[in-house]
Design a protein around this motif. Structure first.
Motif, PDB file in Angstrom:
ATOM      1  N   ARG A 113       0.836  -1.210   0.000  1.00  0.00           N
ATOM      2  CA  ARG A 113       0.000   0.000   0.000  1.00  0.00           C
ATOM      3  C   ARG A 113       0.865   1.252   0.000  1.00  0.00           C
ATOM      4  O   ARG A 113       0.590   2.213  -0.748  1.00  0.00           O
ATOM      5  CB  ARG A 113      -0.901  -0.027   1.236  1.00  0.00           C
ATOM      6  N   HIS A 117       1.333   4.036  -3.038  1.00  0.00           N
ATOM      7  CA  HIS A 117       1.109   5.453  -2.776  1.00  0.00           C
ATOM      8  C   HIS A 117       2.268   6.298  -3.306  1.00  0.00           C
ATOM      9  O   HIS A 117       2.046   7.374  -3.866  1.00  0.00           O
ATOM     10  CB  HIS A 117       0.943   5.681  -1.276  1.00  0.00           C
ATOM     11  N   ASP A 118       3.505   5.806  -3.118  1.00  0.00           N
ATOM     12  CA  ASP A 118       4.676   6.570  -3.564  1.00  0.00           C
ATOM     13  C   ASP A 118       5.785   5.586  -3.924  1.00  0.00           C
ATOM     14  O   ASP A 118       6.613   5.234  -3.089  1.00  0.00           O
ATOM     15  CB  ASP A 118       5.142   7.527  -2.458  1.00  0.00           C
ATOM     16  N   ALA A 271       2.861   9.007   2.824  1.00  0.00           N
ATOM     17  CA  ALA A 271       3.015   7.555   2.775  1.00  0.00           C
ATOM     18  C   ALA A 271       2.781   6.932   4.147  1.00  0.00           C
ATOM     19  O   ALA A 271       2.183   5.858   4.256  1.00  0.00           O
ATOM     20  CB  ALA A 271       4.410   7.199   2.262  1.00  0.00           C
ATOM     21  N   ALA A 274      -0.834   6.702   4.777  1.00  0.00           N
ATOM     22  CA  ALA A 274      -1.416   5.598   4.013  1.00  0.00           C
ATOM     23  C   ALA A 274      -1.200   4.274   4.743  1.00  0.00           C
ATOM     24  O   ALA A 274      -2.094   3.413   4.787  1.00  0.00           O
ATOM     25  CB  ALA A 274      -0.802   5.543   2.614  1.00  0.00           C
TER      26      ALA A 274
END
Length: 285
Positions: A113, A117-118, A271, A274
């Motif tokens: 995840r 996200h990044d 991040a 997240a």
């Protein structure tokens, strides 16, 4: 030689005028006005103490000093662009400590995840006891930790609260007249301390049957039928059962999970948020 640093916008204006042969076209290329371009060039000439562009009614052309300066000016702008490109290519690193009792089977999905996200953020995950991770955090070796509530600390942001129970393998049975065999982690573990406190308060005689260096080892001991352990349900392999009610063991409280971090903004914070959101969803599912 000028004692004042060159302004890159002024240098760029000069190069654009020289390449395009026009103040108007240079202004269009730099998305500004002709007056602004003229001002930048005049300031650059004042810094260098010489005229770089000869202006005529019909066209502009480089002065002798301007022709000498053009290549170094281009090299200066290229070096600036190269420096920015190199900096943009540096992958930012975020070091996160996660308590062994917090990191569960969802950890691969949580890491995925964060990467989704990044993808350009390098995430380093360190697993350990809450106490050890908090010490590393306080020494500024880790930028963020997700741990159980630790005695003596009042900082940290609440992520969630997680249920605990007494679990054993399906076929395990206690031996009459013998202390309850408990598989646990080392004495520094907060979950161990909580479990021992509740057993003692309830007057349950117990003994340490197995000490694991991590939750995975304790789960393995439970699966092997060595005894019972205080664990979060999500940590358990398929088939383990809650034996607390059957054995009359004390009910265990929900334990807070806290985030301690010095990361407050930017890519790393996004991040980290997240990761926290994904973990909270996994625990509450």
């Amino acid at each position: 030689m000028t004692e004042h640093p060159l302004d890159l916008d002024e240098v760029q204006a000069f190069v654009r005028i020289a390449e395009l042969g026009s103040f108007t076209r240079a202004a269009e290329a730099m998305q500004t006005t002709q007056a602004a371009i003229s001002l930048k060039l005049r300031r650059l000439e004042n810094r260098l103490g010489c005229r770089l562009i000869e202006r005529t009614p019909r066209h502009v052309q480089l002065s002798e000093r301007g022709r000498v300066f053009l290549d170094p000016a281009r090299q200066l702008l290229a070096a600036h662009d190269h420096a920015l490109a190199a900096f943009a290519g540096v992958r930012q690193r975020l070091i996160i400590g996660i308590s062994d009792h917090v990191a569960g089977p969802e950890l691969p999905a949580l890491i995925a995840r964060m990467n989704d996200h990044d993808p350009h953020l390098v995430v380093e995950i360190r697993i350990g006891s809450s106490g050890d991770l908090l010490q590393s955090y306080d020494r500024r070796e880790i930028e963020a930790v997700i741990v159980r509530l630790h005695a003596g600390r009042s900082d940290g942001d609440l992520v969630t609260e997680e249920k605990f129970g007494w679990f054993a393998s399906p076929n395990w049975q206690p031996r009459a007249g013998e202390p309850l065999p408990v598989a646990t982690m080392a004495e520094s573990c907060g979950v161990r301390a909580m479990a021992a406190q509740h057993l003692d308060a309830a007057g349950v005689s117990w003994t340490e049957i197995f000490v694991g260096g991590g939750v995975a080892a304790v789960v393995a001991a439970v699966t092997a039928g060595l005894g019972v352990a205080a664990l979060a349900p999500r940590m358990l392999p398929s088939g383990a059962v809650d034996v607390g009610a059957r054995l009359g063991l004390p009910e265990l409280p929900r334990l807070p999970v806290l985030l301690h971090t010095r990361v407050r903004e930017g890519r790393a914070r996004a991040a980290l948020d997240a990761l926290v959101d994904a973990y909270r969803s996994a625990v509450q599912a």
